[in-house]
Design an enzyme around this catalytic site. Structure first.
Site, short mmCIF file in Angstrom:
data_model
loop_
_atom_site.label_atom_id
_atom_site.label_comp_id
_atom_site.label_asym_id
_atom_site.label_seq_id
_atom_site.Cartn_x
_atom_site.Cartn_y
_atom_site.Cartn_z
N GLU A 1 -5.01 1.49 2.71
CA GLU A 1 -4.84 0.42 3.71
C GLU A 1 -4.94 0.95 5.13
O GLU A 1 -5.52 0.30 6.00
CB GLU A 1 -3.48 -0.25 3.50
CG GLU A 1 -3.24 -1.49 4.34
CD GLU A 1 -2.61 -1.21 5.70
OE1 GLU A 1 -2.53 -2.14 6.51
OE2 GLU A 1 -2.22 -0.05 5.96
N GLU A 2 -4.37 2.12 5.37
CA GLU A 2 -4.28 2.63 6.74
C GLU A 2 -5.65 2.93 7.35
O GLU A 2 -5.80 2.92 8.57
CB GLU A 2 -3.43 3.90 6.77
CG GLU A 2 -1.97 3.70 6.41
CD GLU A 2 -1.21 2.90 7.45
OE1 GLU A 2 -1.81 2.55 8.49
OE2 GLU A 2 -0.02 2.62 7.23
N GLU B 1 4.68 -5.15 4.11
CA GLU B 1 4.10 -4.23 5.09
C GLU B 1 5.19 -3.65 5.98
O GLU B 1 6.36 -3.98 5.88
CB GLU B 1 3.09 -4.97 5.95
CG GLU B 1 1.66 -4.54 5.86
CD GLU B 1 1.37 -3.08 6.08
OE1 GLU B 1 2.26 -2.32 6.48
OE2 GLU B 1 0.22 -2.70 5.86
N HIS C 1 3.98 5.05 12.81
CA HIS C 1 2.92 6.04 12.68
C HIS C 1 3.30 7.40 13.26
O HIS C 1 2.42 8.16 13.67
CB HIS C 1 1.61 5.54 13.31
CG HIS C 1 0.92 4.50 12.48
ND1 HIS C 1 -0.30 3.96 12.84
CD2 HIS C 1 1.26 3.90 11.32
CE1 HIS C 1 -0.67 3.07 11.93
NE2 HIS C 1 0.27 3.02 10.99
N HIS D 1 0.85 -1.20 0.00
CA HIS D 1 0.00 0.00 0.00
C HIS D 1 0.88 1.25 0.00
O HIS D 1 1.91 1.29 0.67
CB HIS D 1 -0.96 0.00 1.19
CG HIS D 1 -0.31 0.23 2.52
ND1 HIS D 1 -0.09 1.49 3.04
CD2 HIS D 1 0.15 -0.64 3.46
CE1 HIS D 1 0.48 1.39 4.23
NE2 HIS D 1 0.64 0.11 4.51
N ASP E 1 6.33 2.08 6.63
CA ASP E 1 4.90 1.78 6.55
C ASP E 1 4.24 2.72 5.54
O ASP E 1 3.60 3.68 5.92
CB ASP E 1 4.24 1.93 7.92
CG ASP E 1 2.79 1.49 7.93
OD1 ASP E 1 2.41 0.72 7.04
OD2 ASP E 1 2.05 1.93 8.81
#
Length: 962
Positions: A215-216, A241, A314, A169, A181
């Site tokens: 995706e997130e 991922e 994140h 993604h 990520d």
């Protein structure tokens, strides 16, 4: 002639050999395990054929220049950039080819949409989702694929063998740059395009590269792929991922043994089946696109991801600066090997009836077991194989010990479990002291384990977050505690009641304990498909053989009757109430030819004649524990031996007198049978578990479980030392005592966070567009959330409200925030909506639109029965509602300021039809757009990292009541 000094045996069961050899084995294995776990194999200086590492690194830097969540303008820029890169790579490969290369088809999916629900994906109530795809799909036709463009036909179906999907993604979260990520996954997929369009690497089976978007926010892009024609073609997949921010790429999950074997051929495989079981048992709550490909589509494949440190996950530290080209190469090399194996495979393992209700005809896989060795080799085998070995060990090992015990009784050499024996001729009783030390092991194990676990509760009470930045301080404390107290208790017991059977009884207890563990593990293997108990199988196998060796050693002893006759003769000549402490002299030792090769004959041994050089202290009992070590050393210098180094050394002559006939070197074989495999398997498992969990406390995870887990693993890792630990010198345990004191003080008093391990606090700003009131909030753990909130200049003490926030006992602190500037015009115009009734009173139509956004929501105070978004596709494989209805509808559009038309069907229970219409804003690439978030980032303590709480950083809403 009798030698005055005993020959030196470097592997004798004496303090120095035991201490040095066992310590060297532990250090020689633990150090490489730690190094391998943390150091990433270096990338090659020259890029291998078919890839360009320098190009990949530049692509990563470009991709991560800005936050690029789905609901941001920078996401559109990334989308366009990816299309350019894909076409550029395809064109470059075509120009460089002297022969006709594979056909490459690029699909910019701007048509697909889908309505589905969160049932089975998230832990929250059922949430309906409408999503419009922004995926990019690239198909590289395999050399054995059927020609033609079957996907252009509405009912077109692929023929031949199924293809391979590689997914990554390209959206990030709103508070992270997305380097790992999932930037590394994206550029890896770009390099796979380059690799498989390079001469010499053309795929035999078709390869589909999916750059999915969304995706997130709910695995939306993967769900949308279900509506693309290529989803009918792909039978296997590799999902790339990132759940951390660097390090090694880990094999998170795999559907079966067959597909895992391709990953196992990687140059540096890394991972364990434990991760898959953790997902299966819901210990890991987050999900990846793997869930959709496996659980929804029925595809067979793997999940490869970065997993640590989660403190950067994140956040703004998930950037190119905090990863490396080595990490890029680790994922890329694994992806090349795995994908090349899958696209080159011509067998039928991934074709045929799958038995899953017709999802895909991709065959049936077998549950697997896998784990790496030092990041350089990989073990892969079927769970059925593990189960078969488990059952065999459960049956064969006890039978072998029973048969051996019966044989020992038959030849009159079973000294274990025997208190005394009788002299057949005279009827006299002679003590064997065979029960001495029988219950010592459970005492040592129980106390050392209890003290180690007690420290887990102490740390949890005083400084529960210390593991967040100092996991090795916790490990050192636990290991030192277990080792020191096990040694101390062993020495006290050995001083009070020396026993040559300590080893045999310890292994017997370990055998019983591990047998019970293996029974439990075997049940879970069969009934629940849990494979992470593989280490118990190896553990038990080593312990079983080591225990058997202890029993076999007894065959080298004299028959108990012969021993009794000899002791009867000696007691007649040396009457003493303490005669059981007397040891045979040097002349009483059997010669090398007779020690273990024939039965004991009392006539073969002559008494030593006392001389003027005979020690007056010979055979005397120790009187103080302080002289424990020195007594052993002085005894060694006073003992003579006839050159037989295979016998039990006489410096432990306070043990049972018959122990001189035990093999002195057998311990090293037992130790090597148990310790190395335990250290390797449990050491790697322990570090893997630590990396996966040591920072989950910030997300509300239970840290007590982590501390207890480390305590238990520490005991299991050191358990192979317990049968020998009474032979350790004081040097290493004393050193570990100082380590224990130092780490305990540190763990109780040190501040738990650092620049590299910041505490994550989640931000959201909620705005009531009807009144203009807004509340900025941070969500985190006590007591640190209060320090962070009070550091923000806009916060006024009297207006802070802190309440409990859901899972994990986190706290949400809110305060009136500065008004955001996420859209132009008055804030009342940021969200537009219209509610109208239809002919059917149960159905209400909502028309919703938001300024400068493409994400809105409908929230209902009580669940609705059903809903339909105009223009949406509904897939029967993906139900969008459930028996208890829908409490929330999430609306995603590929276009900005889109208007959604949603028909909502109420239930009979909806007497009051109330809820909220809400839109979301997630673009924070420009300063002053969300000023409260800017202040939080700037003024929060240095040990705080700001991340998102929900899909939107700003949520603007209107309440409705019908």
């Amino acid at each position: 002639m009798v030698s005055s000094r005993r020959g030196f045996n470097p592997i004798a069961f004496t303090p120095w050999p035991v201490t040095i050899l066992s310590s060297l084995v532990y250090l020689a294995l633990i150090i490489p395990i730690i190094v391998v776990h943390h150091l990433v194999p270096p990338a090659p200086k020259e890029s291998p054929a078919g890839v360009d590492l320098e190009e990949a690194w530049h692509d990563l830097q470009h991709l991560t220049r800005q936050y690029h969540p789905y609901n941001s303008h920078s996401n559109d820029e990334v989308h366009q950039w990816l299309l350019k890169r894909i076409h550029a790579i395809s064109a470059t490969s075509a120009r460089s080819e002297s022969q006709s290369g594979p056909e490459v088809f690029v699909f910019d999916d701007n048509q697909t949409n889908l309505t589905f629900s969160s049932a089975g994906v998230a832990a929250t109530a059922i949430t309906g989702v409408y999503f419009e795809s922004r995926n990019i799909v690239v198909y590289i036709r395999g050399t054995e694929d059927e020609p033609g463009e079957w996907w252009k036909s509405p009912d077109g179906e692929p023929s031949g063998k199924g293809g391979v999907l590689v997914n990554a993604h390209y959206d990030s979260v709103s508070t992270g740059y997305g380097a790992t990520d999932n930037g590394v996954g994206v550029i890896t997929t770009l390099q796979l395009l380059k690799y498989f369009t390079t001469p010499g690497h053309y795929p035999r089976k078709g390869l589909v590269l999916l750059f999915n978007n969304g995706e997130e926010d709910f695995l939306n892009g993967a769900y949308a792929y279900s509506q693309h024609p290529m989803s009918k073609f792909t039978h296997t997949f590799l999902n790339l991922e990132g759940a951390g921010a660097g390090g090694r790429a880990v094999l998170f999950r795999s559907t079966d043994t067959e597909v895992t074997r391709f990953y196992g051929k990687s140059e540096h495989p890394f991972g364990t089946v434990l991760a898959r079981d953790a997902f299966k048992l819901k210990f890991i709550r987050s999900e990846t696109d793997y869930h959709v490909f496996d659980g929804v589509f029925g595809m067979r494949g793997l999940d490869v991801a970065f997993m640590e440190p989660r403190s950067r996950y994140h956040t703004d530290q998930d950037d190119a600066r905090h990863t490396s080209i080595d990490s890029v190469w680790h994922m890329l090399s694994a992806a090349i090997t795995t994908t090349e194996g899958l696209v080159s495979y011509t067998g039928d393992a991934f074709d045929g009836d799958s038995g899953d209700g017709g999802k895909l005809n991709n065959g049936i896989g077998t549950l697997g077991v896998w784990f790496d060795f030092f990041g350089s080799s990989f073990a892969v085998f079927q769970l059925n194989t593990l189960f078969g070995h488990s059952v065999a060990l459960l049956v064969v090992a006890p039978l072998l010990l029973i048969i051996t015990s019966v044989a020992l009784f038959a030849v009159d050499k079973m000294y274990m479990f025997s208190m005394y024996t009788y002299i057949s001729e005279s009827g006299g009783q002679v003590s064997l002291y065979g029960l001495r030390g029988m219950f010592r092991f459970p005492l040592i194990l129980g106390i050392s384990t209890a003290l180690t676990i007690a420290l887990a509760f102490l740390i949890m009470k005083v400084n529960p977050f210390i593991i967040y930045s100092s996991p090795y301080a916790v490990w050192s404390m636990m290991l030192s505690t277990c080792m020191f107290f096990a040694w101390f208790i062993s020495c006290v017991a050995d001083f009070a009641r020396p026993s040559a059977l300590h080893r045999a009884y310890s292994f017997s207890w370990m055998f019983g304990i591990m047998w019970v563990f293996l029974v439990i593990a075997t049940v879970y293997q069969k009934q629940h498909g849990i494979a992470s108990s593989y280490f118990i199988v190896f553990y038990f196998a080593g312990v079983a053989v080591a225990t058997w060796i202890s029993y076999l050693e007894l065959f080298g002893l004299p028959k108990t009757q012969d021993y009794a006759r000899r002791q009867g003769r000696l007691s007649d000549r040396t009457p003493s109430s303490d005669s059981h402490f007397l040891a045979p002299s040097a002349d009483e030792l059997p010669s090398s030819s007779s020690a273990a090769g024939r039965d004991f004959n009392p006539e073969d041994v002559e008494d030593e004649e006392p001389t003027e050089s005979t020690s007056l202290l010979r055979g005397q009992q120790r009187t103080t524990f302080a002289n424990y070590a020195s007594a052993r050393g002085s005894q060694e210098s006073n003992i003579s031996n006839q050159g037989n180094n295979s016998l039990h050394p006489k410096d432990h002559r306070l043990e049972q007198k018959w122990s001189i006939y035990l093999m002195s070197s057998a311990w090293i074989l037992q130790f090597l049978l148990v310790a190395p495999i335990v250290i390797i398997l449990l050491g790697q498992l322990g570090l893997f578990l630590t990396s996966a969990t040591y920072q989950i406390g910030a997300d509300g995870g239970s840290q007590l479980v982590i501390y207890i887990g480390i305590a238990v693993l520490s005991v299991l890792i050191l358990l192979p030392l317990f049968p020998f630990i009474h032979r350790f010198t004081y040097h290493i345990p004393t050193f570990l005592l100082f380590i224990l004191i130092g780490t305990l003080v540190y763990n109780l008093t040190a501040f738990p966070f650092s620049h590299s391990n910041r505490l994550k606090l989640a931000f959201v700003q909620e705005m009531d567009l009807a009144t203009g009131n807004n509340q900025a909030s941070l969500v985190g753990v006590e007591p640190y959330i209060h320090d962070a909130v009070h550091a923000i200049p806009s916060v006024q003490d009297g207006k802070i409200s802190c309440t409990s926030h859901g899972y994990g006992g986190r706290t949400k602190c809110s305060w009136p925030g500065l008004k955001p500037k996420v859209a132009e015009g008055p804030y009342k115009d940021w969200v537009s909506y219209n509610i109208s009734k239809t002919k059917d009173d149960k159905i209400t139509r909502f028309e919703v639109s938001g300024k400068n956004t493409r994400a809105c929501k409908l929230l209902f105070d009580s669940p609705i029965a059903d809903f339909h978004v105009q223009g949406s596709v509904v897939d029967k494989r993906l139900p969008h509602t459930g028996p208890k209805g829908v409490s929330e509808i999430r609306l995603w559009s590929r276009n900005w300021e889109n208007t959604w038309t949603v028909d909502v069907e109420w239930t009979k229970k909806n007497s009051e039809r109330t809820g909220k219409v809400m839109c979301l804003w997630s673009d924070d690439n420009d300063l002053h757009v969300i000023p409260e978030l800017d202040l939080a980032r700037k003024f929060a303590p240095w040990w705080v990292a700001i991340t998102k709480l929900r899909d939107g950083l700003v949520e603007g809403s209107y309440s409705f009541k019908l």
